[in-house]
Enzyme design. Structure first.
Site, mmCIF file in Angstrom:
data_model
loop_
_atom_site.group_PDB
_atom_site.id
_atom_site.type_symbol
_atom_site.label_atom_id
_atom_site.label_comp_id
_atom_site.label_asym_id
_atom_site.label_seq_id
_atom_site.Cartn_x
_atom_site.Cartn_y
_atom_site.Cartn_z
ATOM 1 N N SER A 94 0.832 -1.198 0.000
ATOM 2 C CA SER A 94 0.000 0.000 0.000
ATOM 3 C C SER A 94 0.877 1.262 0.000
ATOM 4 O O SER A 94 1.768 1.387 -0.824
ATOM 5 C CB SER A 94 -0.927 -0.061 1.221
ATOM 6 O OG SER A 94 -1.947 0.877 1.137
ATOM 7 N N ASP A 216 -9.433 -4.166 -6.050
ATOM 8 C CA ASP A 216 -8.822 -3.393 -4.974
ATOM 9 C C ASP A 216 -9.358 -1.966 -5.048
ATOM 10 O O ASP A 216 -8.999 -1.204 -5.943
ATOM 11 C CB ASP A 216 -7.298 -3.411 -5.118
ATOM 12 C CG ASP A 216 -6.606 -2.698 -3.956
ATOM 13 O OD1 ASP A 216 -7.308 -2.039 -3.167
ATOM 14 O OD2 ASP A 216 -5.374 -2.814 -3.861
ATOM 15 N N HIS A 244 -7.473 -5.425 -0.846
ATOM 16 C CA HIS A 244 -6.276 -4.601 -0.731
ATOM 17 C C HIS A 244 -5.169 -5.276 0.059
ATOM 18 O O HIS A 244 -4.082 -4.749 0.165
ATOM 19 C CB HIS A 244 -6.649 -3.262 -0.075
ATOM 20 C CG HIS A 244 -5.541 -2.260 -0.098
ATOM 21 N ND1 HIS A 244 -4.939 -1.842 -1.266
ATOM 22 C CD2 HIS A 244 -4.910 -1.612 0.898
ATOM 23 C CE1 HIS A 244 -3.997 -0.962 -0.978
ATOM 24 N NE2 HIS A 244 -3.945 -0.805 0.331
#
Lengths: 262, 370
Positions: A94, A216, A244
């Site tokens: 991320s 996602d 995610h």
């Protein structure tokens, strides 16, 4: 306060080449607990918590330093230098994919490769760029965090308890996972979701693997494709995992992709 | 014995109806996170038929902010520990309105640990959320007010000291010049009033400090003697109250590890209190001694006994008993005295027996090693 205790750095593994795992917004280094052990036989595995998360030293949090992702990237470089690492394979989930990118641009001599899991250089749409969110939606997120609408700062800590069916969850995990200081988490959210690191992507010299999940919402496919197009020496792999957090939902697929690349 | 209902074919709970019309929403997700089943209750809350929910994700039912938060916090939590409880979510209904809910979720796995379903129950939490919101707001308002109050007191105390110092200097100047008897009398009253104002300011400042900074800070010193400081306090008060006698007995055989300025303030507060509330014409008595490893100072006055209900509040800030209106202070003296006692690891107690009111301060002679 040493760099290693500031960032709660944990080192394991039998190999020489370092593989460093960085967690994203929300939780801590435990995000990697289904992935990192697979590399202990062949690599020196380095795990850490960003300042403000997990078991990092909260007193080390400086609002001005961490007002941009560069502050977090500087920490990564400091950890590598403190440990005398080189040829680092940096695996960032991320927002940490971009933190790794910034670290590798600042100290290219340290990093051999980057693995970006669900990266996004910019979350808010811009002219000719589809980041997935409107400015208003990100404002709503930040406002709801600031306003405590979700009541999460109060509910997070006690939400985490032991689970007799999953004994691998050690006590220290249940104690710290996802627990963040609300004020710091709010600021980290602002820094993350208002960041724009598109201009940094072409400056990355490390060979780069982009792992793109299906469905996602936070880093959609077109964003991963954008990262791949902008980073000179990059490879894009689409995972079957959706959501995610493939490091939790599909660790085997993530492990295989990293092995294949590294 | 016959129980009501016995003998009739008893209606066993209708499990299908329990699922569909339960007083909570049900959702089941497949391993890919897609909704495979939901109940009628949830459909009615959302205004969306169950068949239209199939194939959606839980986050599709949330607003954007909530879905980001779900993906970054609760989804990992669920995957990591296999469940979550009491998670606050905001559902978005068909007409765009927001429905706050509390969600519990648990993963159902097969014998080999493979994920089969994730089951989610949702409870409406509109009122609870509003209540939490009000609590948070009230907390924030209280914090803001408390900060403002502390600042106000600190600034006020500071700004009052300067004019008081100027007035004191003026009075001293007048005393150096020849004055009539009447003027000398008035100047004496002014001096008394000024020393009271100075004492009030000190008390207010101490209160602000002790409330905002966790107790009164001490500068302890066991080497300097305490007795001269006590005698000086007594002299000052006798000068300010010429009609009141103070009978003092000071026998400090051992050194006391204390902040002498603070102990003087404590004793001064106790003596002022005794002079103010004691029966007129009767002496105030003070005893200071060291025995059994502790310092003990008591101050006693004759007068009306203190009622039980008043005793309980004596050491609270801004507490004022039924004092004569001309003698009212801020009600801080005893509070500050007890805070000074506490800071020294000691105690301040009051006894009211046989028309004598006695305040007793005790503290260990040596500070405990911390």
């Amino acid at each position: 306060m040493s760099v290693l205790s500031r960032n709660n750095v944990q080192i394991s593994g039998a190999g020489d080449q370092p593989m460093m795992f960085a967690h994203g917004f929300g939780c801590d280094q435990n995000m990697w607990r289904f992935v990192a052990p697979a590399f202990e036989a062949d690599y020196k595995v380095v795990l850490f918590d960003h300042v403000g998360a997990g078991r990092s030293d909260l007193s080390a949090y400086k609002a001005d330093k961490y007002a941009s992702l560069q502050g977090y990237a500087d920490d990564v470089v400091e950890i590598c230098r403190e440990l005398g690492l080189s040829r680092v394979i940096f695996v960032g989930h991320s927002v940490s994919a971009m933190i790794g990118a910034l670290a590798s641009v600042k100290a290219p001599e340290l990093f051999e490769s980057l693995v970006m899991v669900g990266p996004s250089p910019r979350y808010i749409d811009d002219a000719g760029y589809n980041g997935g969110f409107s400015a208003a939606q990100i404002d709503e997120l930040l406002h709801s965090l600031a306003d405590n609408h979700m009541g999460w700062s109060a509910s997070m800590a006690p939400a985490i308890m032991g689970n007799p069916d999953r004994p691998e969850l050690a006590e220290e995990l249940t104690d710290s996972f996802c627990r963040t200081d609300p004020d710091i988490a709010r600021e980290f959210a602002r820094v993350t979701f208002t960041s724009d690191n598109r201009a940094d992507l072409p400056r990355i010299r490390a060979r780069t693997l982009v792992l793109q999940c299906a469905n996602d919402i936070i880093a959609a496919e077109q964003v991963g494709e954008y990262v791949h197009a902008q980073v000179p020496d990059s490879k894009l792999v689409y995972l079957e995992a959706s959501g995610h957090c493939p490091n939790l939902s599909a660790p085997d697929e993530v492990i295989a992709a990293i092995r294949d690349f590294a | 014995m016959i129980h009501p209902g016995e003998g009739k074919a008893e209606q066993v709970e209708d499990l299908n109806d329990l699922y569909e019309n339960a007083p909570c929403g049900y959702l089941s997700l497949n391993p890919r996170g897609l909704i495979v089943k939901s109940n009628a209750t949830l459909s009615s809350w959302l205004g969306v038929p169950a068949e239209q929910l199939v194939g959606k994700r839980l986050r599709d039912l949330l607003n954007v902010a909530g879905s980001i938060f779900y993906e970054t916090h609760f989804a990992p939590l669920l995957r990591m520990q296999g469940f979550f409880n009491e998670v606050a979510l905001d559902l978005v209904t068909a007409d765009g309105s927001v429905l706050p809910v509390l969600a519990n979720a648990v993963e159902k796995r097969d014998a080999d640990g493979a994920l089969l379903f994730t089951r989610v129950t949702l409870f409406q939490a509109t009122k609870r959320r509003r209540y939490e919101r009000e609590l948070v707001d009230a907390q924030a308002a209280e914090r803001k007010l408390g900060k403002l109050r502390d600042q106000f007191i600190a600034v006020l105390g500071h700004d009052l000291r300067n004019p008081v110092a100027a007035l004191n200097a003026g009075v001293q100047m007048l005393l150096k010049q020849p004055q009539s008897d009447r003027s000398l009398h008035v100047i004496g009253l002014m001096q008394g009033s000024l020393s009271r104002v100075a004492e009030l300011i000190d008390n207010v400042m101490d209160l602000a400090r002790s409330q905002s900074g966790g107790g009164i800070r001490l500068a302890r010193d066991a080497k300097e003697p305490l007795a001269p400081v006590l005698r000086q306090v007594i002299e000052e008060l006798e000068a300010a109250h010429p009609r009141c006698a103070i009978e003092a007995e000071i026998a400090l055989g051992e050194p006391v590890d204390c902040d002498r300025r603070r102990i003087a303030q404590l004793v001064s507060n106790l003596l002022s209190n005794a002079i103010t509330h004691g029966a007129s014409g009767q002496p105030v008595r003070l005893h200071a001694g060291t025995t059994g490893g502790e310092l003990q100072i008591w101050v006693a006055n004759r007068g009306e006994p203190i009622p039980e209900e008043v005793m309980a509040h004596l050491f609270q800030p801004f507490f004022r008993g039924s004092t004569r209106s001309d003698q009212q202070g801020l009600g801080l003296g005893l509070h500050i005295a007890s805070e000074i006692a506490r800071a020294h690891g000691g105690s301040l107690d009051v006894q009211s027996v046989n028309e004598e009111v006695r305040f007793t301060f005790r503290m260990p002679l040596a500070a405990e090693a911390s």
